[in-house]
Design an enzyme around this catalytic site. Sequence first.
Site, PDB file in Angstrom:
ATOM      1  N   VAL A 204       0.660  -0.549  -1.491  1.00 19.67           N
ATOM      2  CA  VAL A 204       0.514   0.211  -2.728  1.00 19.67           C
ATOM      3  C   VAL A 204      -0.927   0.668  -2.868  1.00 19.67           C
ATOM      4  O   VAL A 204      -1.864  -0.102  -2.627  1.00 19.67           O
ATOM      5  CB  VAL A 204       0.903  -0.648  -3.957  1.00 19.67           C
ATOM      6  CG1 VAL A 204       0.597   0.101  -5.256  1.00 19.67           C
ATOM      7  CG2 VAL A 204       2.371  -1.042  -3.907  1.00 19.67           C
ATOM      8  N   LYS A 205      -1.085   1.920  -3.270  1.00 20.08           N
ATOM      9  CA  LYS A 205      -2.416   2.434  -3.603  1.00 20.08           C
ATOM     10  C   LYS A 205      -2.493   2.605  -5.108  1.00 20.08           C
ATOM     11  O   LYS A 205      -1.622   3.222  -5.722  1.00 20.08           O
ATOM     12  CB  LYS A 205      -2.655   3.774  -2.903  1.00 20.08           C
ATOM     13  CG  LYS A 205      -3.980   4.450  -3.264  1.00 20.08           C
ATOM     14  CD  LYS A 205      -4.126   5.755  -2.502  1.00 20.08           C
ATOM     15  CE  LYS A 205      -5.252   6.608  -3.037  1.00 20.08           C
ATOM     16  NZ  LYS A 205      -5.376   7.896  -2.320  1.00 20.08           N
ATOM     17  N   THR A 206      -3.531   2.032  -5.719  1.00 19.51           N
ATOM     18  CA  THR A 206      -3.667   2.111  -7.171  1.00 19.51           C
ATOM     19  C   THR A 206      -5.137   2.120  -7.535  1.00 19.51           C
ATOM     20  O   THR A 206      -6.006   2.280  -6.673  1.00 19.51           O
ATOM     21  CB  THR A 206      -2.910   0.946  -7.847  1.00 19.51           C
ATOM     22  OG1 THR A 206      -2.846   1.174  -9.249  1.00 19.51           O
ATOM     23  CG2 THR A 206      -3.575  -0.397  -7.576  1.00 19.51           C
ATOM     24  N   ASP A 252      -9.408   3.229  -0.538  1.00 17.15           N
ATOM     25  CA  ASP A 252      -9.132   4.575  -0.046  1.00 17.15           C
ATOM     26  C   ASP A 252     -10.146   5.497  -0.686  1.00 17.15           C
ATOM     27  O   ASP A 252      -9.902   6.067  -1.748  1.00 17.15           O
ATOM     28  CB  ASP A 252      -7.698   4.993  -0.388  1.00 17.15           C
ATOM     29  CG  ASP A 252      -7.300   6.293   0.317  1.00 17.15           C
ATOM     30  OD1 ASP A 252      -8.081   6.777   1.150  1.00 17.15           O
ATOM     31  OD2 ASP A 252      -6.220   6.813   0.033  1.00 17.15           O
TER      32      ASP A 252
END
Length: 298
Positions: A204-206, A252
């Site tokens: 997951v990217k958050t 990221d």
Amino acid sequence: MADLEGLKVAKDYHVNVPFANQNGFFVKGANSLDWGMKKHLTNIFNPKSGNTVMLAFDHGYFMGSTAGLERLDLLVPKLAPYVDVLMGTRGAIRTCVAPEITKSVVLRVSAGSSMIQDDLSHEVVAMDIDDCIRMNADAMAVQTFIGADGQLESLDNLNKVINAGFRYSIPTLGVVAVGKQMERTPRFFKLATRIVAEMGVQMVKTYDCEDFDEVVAACPVPIVVAGGKKIPEKDALHLAYDVISKGAHGVDMGRNIFQSAHPVEMAKSIHKIVHEGMTDAEAYEYYEDLVAHPEENQ
């Protein structure tokens, strides 16, 4: 619907207790995946540190020619040696990244409206799994809008990509979107990351938030933190250090690398935090030294 009567309200995230189901493979939540999935995840996450530095340059799919990304063909080759993953669209990667650059690739497979329309919450799956296979992608990235207009569509997109990924052993990265009208609270991020993880993504990217260690603890797959808008280099390095120290397995960084006055030096400094355990203060000192003595740090 689950019965809510007598539901326990207080929550205990056991933030100091390591993830339990992790015998035999180093990536969180990936113990029961097949060899192909694990191989792709090993390309994304460094087996020694367990972490990753992603370079996001997929902004052009909705923003057009973003400041700092005017010439991907010149920028990406300079930064590639200091990151683990190139995250972009198939068009950008095919045209601007030489196949000799052997970094892991995460493909943006969802797409929607542009900034001109000012509504990005209605995306579609824009890329077939066949093309991801042709490009030897290590993962597919899908934007999800939890608690916003377009939620059902984006979750449908996400599940289609997850299902295709399981058929061919290609991981999915669920990207938690935060629109202008959406809250950025610990409650929201705990909800959004958990929903996306329970759909079946492998990571997951958050975004960072208050009580971020609880967000990480409640999410059964690795969290990679987005850098977000450009902030001063010292602050960006602090962000990277803070989220890694609270359990994130990577960052990221897009604009906080490619819009820096010294993008290569910034990428090197982020790498030191994520993979070598440097503190933010040490990394900023390292960054300043690289900038001050470029001839010694070729």
